[in-house]
Design an enzyme around this catalytic site. Structure first.
Site, PDB file in Angstrom:
ATOM      1  N   GLU A   1       0.837  -1.212   0.000  1.00  0.00           N
ATOM      2  CA  GLU A   1       0.000   0.000   0.000  1.00  0.00           C
ATOM      3  C   GLU A   1       0.869   1.259   0.000  1.00  0.00           C
ATOM      4  OE1 GLU A   1      -2.323   2.594   3.295  1.00  0.00           O
ATOM      5  OE2 GLU A   1      -2.177   0.432   3.633  1.00  0.00           O
TER       6      GLU A   1
ATOM      7  N   ASP B   1       0.750   3.905  -3.292  1.00  0.00           N
ATOM      8  CA  ASP B   1       0.373   5.313  -3.200  1.00  0.00           C
ATOM      9  C   ASP B   1       1.269   6.170  -4.092  1.00  0.00           C
ATOM     10  OD1 ASP B   1      -1.044   7.586  -1.706  1.00  0.00           O
ATOM     11  OD2 ASP B   1       1.061   8.019  -1.291  1.00  0.00           O
TER      12      ASP B   1
ATOM     13  N   ASP C   1      -6.995   1.095   0.387  1.00  0.00           N
ATOM     14  CA  ASP C   1      -5.664   0.576   0.714  1.00  0.00           C
ATOM     15  C   ASP C   1      -5.333  -0.652  -0.132  1.00  0.00           C
ATOM     16  OD1 ASP C   1      -5.479   2.549   2.601  1.00  0.00           O
ATOM     17  OD2 ASP C   1      -5.815   1.236   4.329  1.00  0.00           O
TER      18      ASP C   1
ATOM     19  N   GLU D   1      -4.433   0.339  -3.707  1.00  0.00           N
ATOM     20  CA  GLU D   1      -3.048   0.813  -3.801  1.00  0.00           C
ATOM     21  C   GLU D   1      -2.070  -0.357  -3.741  1.00  0.00           C
ATOM     22  OE1 GLU D   1      -3.217   5.330  -1.970  1.00  0.00           O
ATOM     23  OE2 GLU D   1      -2.883   3.656  -0.596  1.00  0.00           O
TER      24      GLU D   1
END
Length: 228
Positions: free
Chosen positions: A43, A47, A116, A119
């Site tokens: 995650e 991002d 989450d 990502e």
């Protein structure tokens, strides 16, 4: 089952363990499973990967925009509601490995968990297939959102929209309840739930109370089928 998800994102993993890691919520290990892996590290990487791809796309395709506008549009495209929307598009929640407690509490359809996991999935594609592979996946999944943001038609005042919907249904009064504050004073995350009576419609989190209320309203609208 994982093959079905690969078809959804139009990408086949060479290393299936990366995909499995991306689909593993931290609660899976916390409930006594003999695995320490979770998708939190992926995650973190995802991002940045998502931000890079969207930044590059906006830079190349919107030469008319100044830095401030580019930043604003990027923030709209990569925000939690957008990520959760893409996750629902590919039914990502149904593939997640999570603890029973988290699942019972509605974790499979919670915006924060879906965002989450989205990502993490993008990071897994990046590590498995490189930048070009993840660029294709991102631009395909986010195409509608990118178009809507650039046309200015994304509806971001979810609280007002939810209020309008609930009033039209005549089912009662909406209330927002702050249920948790996470982290130190200088970096708090607020968790809010929106309810009608005792029925929880949605749960959201954000860096301010207002942001968490908007996130909760957005999740409620998604569950009601108003946002897809």
């Amino acid at each position: 089952m994982l093959t079905y998800l690969e078809q959804k994102i139009n990408y086949e993993f060479k290393d299936k363990t990366l995909l499995l890691e991306a689909l593993t919520h931290s609660s899976w290990a916390h409930e006594g499973k003999n695995e320490k892996v979770s998708n939190e590290r992926l995650e973190f990487l995802g991002d940045s990967v998502l931000s890079l791809v969207i930044s590059e796309y906006l830079y190349k395709n919107r030469k008319d925009l100044e830095e401030g506008s580019l930043s604003k549009y990027r923030a709209e495209i990569v925000c939690e509601p957008s990520l959760a929307r893409c996750a629902r598009k590919i039914e990502l929640g149904s593939f997640l490995r999570m603890g029973k407690g988290e699942e019972i509490s509605g974790g499979r359809d919670r915006d924060s968990i879906l965002a989450d996991a989205m990502e993490a999935l993008l990071a897994a594609v990046y590590l498995d297939g490189g930048l070009e592979a993840v660029r294709r996946v991102i631009l395909d999944l986010f195409k509608e959102i990118i178009d809507e943001v650039l046309k200015g038609i994304i509806y971001r005042d979810y609280k007002t929209r939810l209020q309008e919907v609930v009033q039209s249904m005549e089912v009662g009064k909406i209330t927002y309840e702050l249920v948790e504050e996470i982290g130190p004073d200088h970096n708090k995350t607020f968790v809010t739930q929106v309810k009608i009576g005792d029925v929880v419609l949605g749960i959201g989190q954000g860096k301010s109370k207002k942001e968490s209320e908007q996130a909760a309203a957005m999740e409620a609208l998604s569950k009601l089928g108003i946002l897809k």
